[in-house]
Motif scaffolding. Structure first.
Motif, PDB file in Angstrom:
ATOM      1  N   MET A   1       0.629  -1.112   0.008  1.00 22.60           N
ATOM      2  CA  MET A   1       0.039   0.415   0.002  1.00 22.60           C
ATOM      3  C   MET A   1       0.646   0.834   0.038  1.00 22.60           C
ATOM      4  N   LYS A   2       1.914   1.716   0.768  1.00 21.32           N
ATOM      5  CA  LYS A   2       2.700   2.803   0.468  1.00 21.32           C
ATOM      6  C   LYS A   2       3.474   2.559  -0.631  1.00 21.32           C
ATOM      7  N   ARG A   3       3.764   1.680  -1.369  1.00 21.40           N
ATOM      8  CA  ARG A   3       4.825   1.834  -3.086  1.00 21.40           C
ATOM      9  C   ARG A   3       3.836   2.427  -3.153  1.00 21.40           C
ATOM     10  N   LYS A   4       2.238   1.926  -3.624  1.00 23.34           N
ATOM     11  CA  LYS A   4       1.177   2.504  -4.101  1.00 23.34           C
ATOM     12  C   LYS A   4       0.939   4.302  -3.758  1.00 23.34           C
ATOM     13  N   PHE A   5       1.536   5.299  -2.061  1.00 23.30           N
ATOM     14  CA  PHE A   5       1.688   6.153  -2.081  1.00 23.30           C
ATOM     15  C   PHE A   5       3.265   6.734  -2.902  1.00 23.30           C
ATOM     16  N   LEU A   6       4.061   6.307  -2.645  1.00 22.04           N
ATOM     17  CA  LEU A   6       5.055   6.181  -3.070  1.00 22.04           C
ATOM     18  C   LEU A   6       5.069   6.399  -4.979  1.00 22.04           C
ATOM     19  N   PHE A   7       4.386   6.352  -5.651  1.00 21.88           N
ATOM     20  CA  PHE A   7       4.682   6.438  -6.904  1.00 21.88           C
ATOM     21  C   PHE A   7       3.839   7.625  -7.247  1.00 21.88           C
ATOM     22  N   ILE A   8       2.377   7.742  -6.484  1.00 23.75           N
ATOM     23  CA  ILE A   8       1.459   9.308  -6.747  1.00 23.75           C
ATOM     24  C   ILE A   8       2.208  10.142  -5.846  1.00 23.75           C
ATOM     25  N   PHE A   9       2.912  10.138  -5.429  1.00 21.69           N
ATOM     26  CA  PHE A   9       4.275  11.044  -4.178  1.00 21.69           C
ATOM     27  C   PHE A   9       5.120  11.836  -5.243  1.00 21.69           C
ATOM     28  N   MET A  10       6.036  10.781  -6.079  1.00 24.79           N
ATOM     29  CA  MET A  10       6.977  10.547  -6.681  1.00 24.79           C
ATOM     30  C   MET A  10       6.000  11.723  -8.418  1.00 24.79           C
ATOM     31  N   GLY A  11       5.191  11.383  -8.901  1.00 23.11           N
ATOM     32  CA  GLY A  11       3.970  11.442  -9.842  1.00 23.11           C
ATOM     33  C   GLY A  11       3.917  13.225  -9.809  1.00 23.11           C
ATOM     34  N   SER A  12       2.931  13.227  -8.456  1.00 20.22           N
ATOM     35  CA  SER A  12       2.416  14.428  -8.215  1.00 20.22           C
ATOM     36  C   SER A  12       4.366  15.523  -8.575  1.00 20.22           C
ATOM     37  N   LEU A  13       4.962  15.189  -7.350  1.00 20.32           N
ATOM     38  CA  LEU A  13       6.164  15.785  -7.522  1.00 20.32           C
ATOM     39  C   LEU A  13       6.912  16.515  -8.861  1.00 20.32           C
ATOM     40  N   ILE A  14       6.773  15.725 -10.201  1.00 19.86           N
ATOM     41  CA  ILE A  14       7.348  15.487 -11.055  1.00 19.86           C
ATOM     42  C   ILE A  14       6.451  16.844 -12.316  1.00 19.86           C
ATOM     43  N   VAL A  15       4.887  16.398 -11.266  1.00 23.54           N
ATOM     44  CA  VAL A  15       3.753  17.620 -12.128  1.00 23.54           C
ATOM     45  C   VAL A  15       3.684  18.822 -11.456  1.00 23.54           C
ATOM     46  N   VAL A  16       4.370  19.123 -10.272  1.00 29.27           N
ATOM     47  CA  VAL A  16       4.225  19.738  -9.509  1.00 29.27           C
ATOM     48  C   VAL A  16       5.605  20.913 -10.224  1.00 29.27           C
ATOM     49  N   PHE A  17       6.477  20.261  -9.877  1.00 32.67           N
ATOM     50  CA  PHE A  17       7.960  21.249  -9.954  1.00 32.67           C
ATOM     51  C   PHE A  17       7.556  21.130 -11.991  1.00 32.67           C
ATOM     52  N   GLY A  18       6.956  19.832 -12.604  1.00 37.73           N
ATOM     53  CA  GLY A  18       6.462  20.899 -14.349  1.00 37.73           C
ATOM     54  C   GLY A  18       5.751  22.405 -14.363  1.00 37.73           C
ATOM     55  N   ILE A  19       4.264  22.182 -13.979  1.00 39.04           N
ATOM     56  CA  ILE A  19       3.893  23.435 -13.101  1.00 39.04           C
ATOM     57  C   ILE A  19       4.706  24.624 -12.914  1.00 39.04           C
ATOM     58  N   GLY A  20       5.489  24.377 -11.893  1.00 44.69           N
ATOM     59  CA  GLY A  20       6.091  25.493 -11.508  1.00 44.69           C
ATOM     60  C   GLY A  20       7.450  25.972 -11.982  1.00 44.69           C
ATOM     61  N   PHE A  21       7.047  25.090 -12.987  1.00 44.55           N
ATOM     62  CA  PHE A  21       8.627  25.807 -13.848  1.00 44.55           C
ATOM     63  C   PHE A  21       8.439  25.546 -15.488  1.00 44.55           C
TER      64      PHE A  21
END
Length: 125
Positions: A1-21
């Motif tokens: 279950m925590k692996r699922k949230f790790l992947f969601i976190f990494m994907g969200s982080l990439i999207v947030v940085f993409g939006i920011g930059f």
């Protein structure tokens, strides 16, 4: 279950940085970015500690509302914070649309966490 949230976190982080930059415009930076911040916080909370998932969603929503409240009262100006990174993290501008974006992010978190689906299944039974 925590692996699922790790992947969601990494994907969200990439999207947030993409939006920011790279993103321009009020919708991308102002609205979608705020939605994704809630998803990022949710996945982080659930990745490290909080179970069941709805608690992480509520924690992310509350934290987002608290930060928006800080913006409403111009906390960074009141405290005299000049550090650009801290000013970006806390924010300097209150907007009611941010509250809507956080709420939408919260609903997305419930779906991601399976809470929405679980409540529908219980109603059907």
């Amino acid at each position: 279950m925590k692996r699922k949230f790790l992947f969601i976190f990494m994907g969200s982080l990439i999207v947030v940085f993409g939006i920011g930059f790279y993103a321009e415009g009020a919708f991308w930076r102002g609205f979608l970015g705020d939605v994704m911040i809630v998803v990022l916080l949710f996945s982080f909370f659930n990745m490290i500690v909080i179970q069941p998932a709805w608690r992480g969603a509520i924690a992310a929503l509350i934290l987002s509302f608290v930060v928006e409240t800080f913006q409403y009262f111009h906390l960074v100006d009141f405290l005299g914070i000049e550090n650009k990174f801290i000013r970006i993290v806390i924010g300097t501008h209150f907007d009611w649309l941010d509250i809507l974006a956080y709420t939408l992010g919260f609903l997305i978190c419930l779906v991601i966490g399976g809470e929405y689906k679980a409540s529908i299944i219980q109603e059907v039974k």
